[in-house]
Motif scaffolding. Structure first.
Motif, PDB file in Angstrom:
ATOM      1  N   PRO A  12       6.930 -10.241  -2.578  1.00  0.00           N
ATOM      2  CA  PRO A  12       8.353  -9.916  -2.636  1.00  0.00           C
ATOM      3  C   PRO A  12       8.704  -8.700  -1.776  1.00  0.00           C
ATOM      4  O   PRO A  12       7.814  -8.037  -1.227  1.00  0.00           O
ATOM      5  CB  PRO A  12       8.586  -9.628  -4.127  1.00  0.00           C
ATOM      6  CG  PRO A  12       7.262  -9.174  -4.628  1.00  0.00           C
ATOM      7  CD  PRO A  12       6.229  -9.923  -3.836  1.00  0.00           C
ATOM      8  N   ALA A  14       9.581  -5.175  -0.285  1.00  0.00           N
ATOM      9  CA  ALA A  14       9.176  -3.780  -0.498  1.00  0.00           C
ATOM     10  C   ALA A  14       7.943  -3.614  -1.378  1.00  0.00           C
ATOM     11  O   ALA A  14       7.755  -2.585  -2.017  1.00  0.00           O
ATOM     12  CB  ALA A  14      10.354  -2.946  -1.051  1.00  0.00           C
ATOM     13  N   GLY A  16       5.006  -3.529  -0.159  1.00  0.00           N
ATOM     14  CA  GLY A  16       3.996  -2.817   0.628  1.00  0.00           C
ATOM     15  C   GLY A  16       3.222  -3.751   1.553  1.00  0.00           C
ATOM     16  O   GLY A  16       2.157  -3.396   2.055  1.00  0.00           O
ATOM     17  N   LYS A  17       3.780  -4.939   1.807  1.00  0.00           N
ATOM     18  CA  LYS A  17       3.123  -5.927   2.669  1.00  0.00           C
ATOM     19  C   LYS A  17       2.935  -5.387   4.080  1.00  0.00           C
ATOM     20  O   LYS A  17       1.865  -5.463   4.657  1.00  0.00           O
ATOM     21  CB  LYS A  17       3.954  -7.220   2.762  1.00  0.00           C
ATOM     22  CG  LYS A  17       4.271  -7.881   1.450  1.00  0.00           C
ATOM     23  CD  LYS A  17       5.127  -9.121   1.648  1.00  0.00           C
ATOM     24  CE  LYS A  17       6.464  -8.869   2.305  1.00  0.00           C
ATOM     25  NZ  LYS A  17       7.371  -8.028   1.530  1.00  0.00           N
ATOM     26  N   GLY A  18       4.033  -4.852   4.633  1.00  0.00           N
ATOM     27  CA  GLY A  18       3.995  -4.390   6.020  1.00  0.00           C
ATOM     28  C   GLY A  18       3.048  -3.217   6.199  1.00  0.00           C
ATOM     29  O   GLY A  18       2.274  -3.170   7.161  1.00  0.00           O
ATOM     30  N   THR A  19       3.106  -2.288   5.258  1.00  0.00           N
ATOM     31  CA  THR A  19       2.235  -1.111   5.317  1.00  0.00           C
ATOM     32  C   THR A  19       0.776  -1.555   5.294  1.00  0.00           C
ATOM     33  O   THR A  19      -0.037  -1.113   6.113  1.00  0.00           O
ATOM     34  CB  THR A  19       2.535  -0.187   4.116  1.00  0.00           C
ATOM     35  OG1 THR A  19       3.922   0.181   4.188  1.00  0.00           O
ATOM     36  CG2 THR A  19       1.665   1.052   4.128  1.00  0.00           C
ATOM     37  N   ARG A 142      11.305   1.661  -1.697  1.00  0.00           N
ATOM     38  CA  ARG A 142      12.290   1.369  -0.641  1.00  0.00           C
ATOM     39  C   ARG A 142      13.295   2.513  -0.534  1.00  0.00           C
ATOM     40  O   ARG A 142      13.688   2.910   0.559  1.00  0.00           O
ATOM     41  CB  ARG A 142      12.960   0.018  -0.953  1.00  0.00           C
ATOM     42  CG  ARG A 142      13.949  -0.539   0.029  1.00  0.00           C
ATOM     43  CD  ARG A 142      13.513  -0.797   1.444  1.00  0.00           C
ATOM     44  NE  ARG A 142      12.205  -1.253   1.805  1.00  0.00           N
ATOM     45  CZ  ARG A 142      11.859  -2.497   2.167  1.00  0.00           C
ATOM     46  NH1 ARG A 142      12.757  -3.443   2.183  1.00  0.00           N
ATOM     47  NH2 ARG A 142      10.630  -2.790   2.526  1.00  0.00           N
ATOM     48  N   GLN A 145      11.724   5.263   1.307  1.00  0.00           N
ATOM     49  CA  GLN A 145      11.629   4.910   2.736  1.00  0.00           C
ATOM     50  C   GLN A 145      12.967   5.146   3.440  1.00  0.00           C
ATOM     51  O   GLN A 145      13.011   5.637   4.558  1.00  0.00           O
ATOM     52  CB  GLN A 145      11.332   3.408   2.854  1.00  0.00           C
ATOM     53  CG  GLN A 145       9.954   3.034   3.284  1.00  0.00           C
ATOM     54  CD  GLN A 145       9.803   1.513   3.313  1.00  0.00           C
ATOM     55  OE1 GLN A 145      10.508   0.761   2.640  1.00  0.00           O
ATOM     56  NE2 GLN A 145       8.856   1.059   4.110  1.00  0.00           N
TER      57      GLN A 145
END
Ligand code: CDP
Ligand code: CDP
Length: 218
Positions: A12, A14, A16-19, A142, A145
């Motif tokens: 889902p 935010a 932390g997938k991208g990080t 988020r 961020q």
């Protein structure tokens, strides 16, 4: 020929997938693609053209997307969050963007994060991770961020607002007919609520090593 190492990371908003994906790619020497940016770029083009992404087909906008378009700095704003999710529900848009995603990693491997990487884009990915966290934890991340004002007097209310927006987008993403947000049956879940980004990376590396080690010996 040796099969390319493809790592699919879904979950889902935010979570932390991208990080994780960026750091995993750097650790393994693989290229990284944030597939959410493809849908964001299409959503951005719809907004710029004055077209309603809820009702107007976005095929033309999707056809024109190139990887260079993902460098735009106006893709991570709330109006684009919503527009991206709306165009992402259009079957034709998803079909147009499939090749870009597969071609990115098919020869040399790669790390891709999104919603349907392990289910639709790379159902044969070497490793599939499903990264989650509670809505509250994701909203806090988020918010930090976007506006890391830890002293803001209205912090709790603003985080609650972000939580409501994330939840609405997740509900839309999970309930759409085409390529809904869901974990692949063979995905490994990482619940990151009580984990730092470093701990999540360590856990992911452990899973990748175990899986690639199994493949070598199996
Ligand atoms: O960064 P965040 O998790 O908030 O969103 P994102 O990954 O940039 O994705 C934006 C939107 O694109 C999502 O809400 C989904 O509707 C859509 N998306 C998708 O449908 N499939 C993907 N593989 C990636 C994103
Ligand atoms: O790509 P996605 O929307 O899933 O999340 P992200 O953009 O990577 O955002 C996650 C935010 O939470 C970043 O600011 C990270 O530093 C932070 N974070 C994390 O990624 N993982 C944790 N375990 C804890 C915090």
């Amino acid at each position: 020929m040796k099969k390319a190492l493809v790592i699919a990371i879904d979950g889902p908003a935010a979570a932390g997938k991208g990080t994780l994906a960026r750091r995993l790619a750097a650790a393994l020497g693989l290229p990284y693609l944030d597939t959410g940016l493809l849908y964001r770029a299409v959503g951005r083009r719809m907004i710029d053209a004055g077209l309603d992404p809820a009702t107007h087909p976005a095929d033309d906008q999707a056809r024109g997307i190139r990887l260079a378009d993902l460098e735009r700095d106006d893709l991570r704003v709330p109006e684009v969050d919503r527009a991206a999710s709306l165009v992402a529900a259009q079957q034709a848009v998803r079909a147009i963007l499939v090749d870009t995603q597969r071609n990115f990693a098919i020869a040399g491997g790669g790390v891709l994060d999104g919603r349907d990487i392990g289910t639709v884009i790379f159902p044969d990915a070497t490793v599939k991770l499903f990264v989650t966290a509670s809505t509250q934890a994701r909203a806090r991340r988020r918010w930090e961020q976007m506006a890391p004002d830890l002293e803001a007097p209205d912090r709790a209310a603003r985080i609650a607002e972000v939580a409501a927006q994330l939840q609405a987008r997740d509900d839309a993403d999970a309930s759409r007919a085409v390529a809904p947000l869901r974990a692949a049956d063979d995905a490994v879940w990482i619940d990151t609520d009580d984990m730092t980004a470093d701990e999540v990376l360590d856990e992911a590396l452990r899973i990748v090593r175990q899986r690639t080690g199994d493949l070598k010996t199996g």
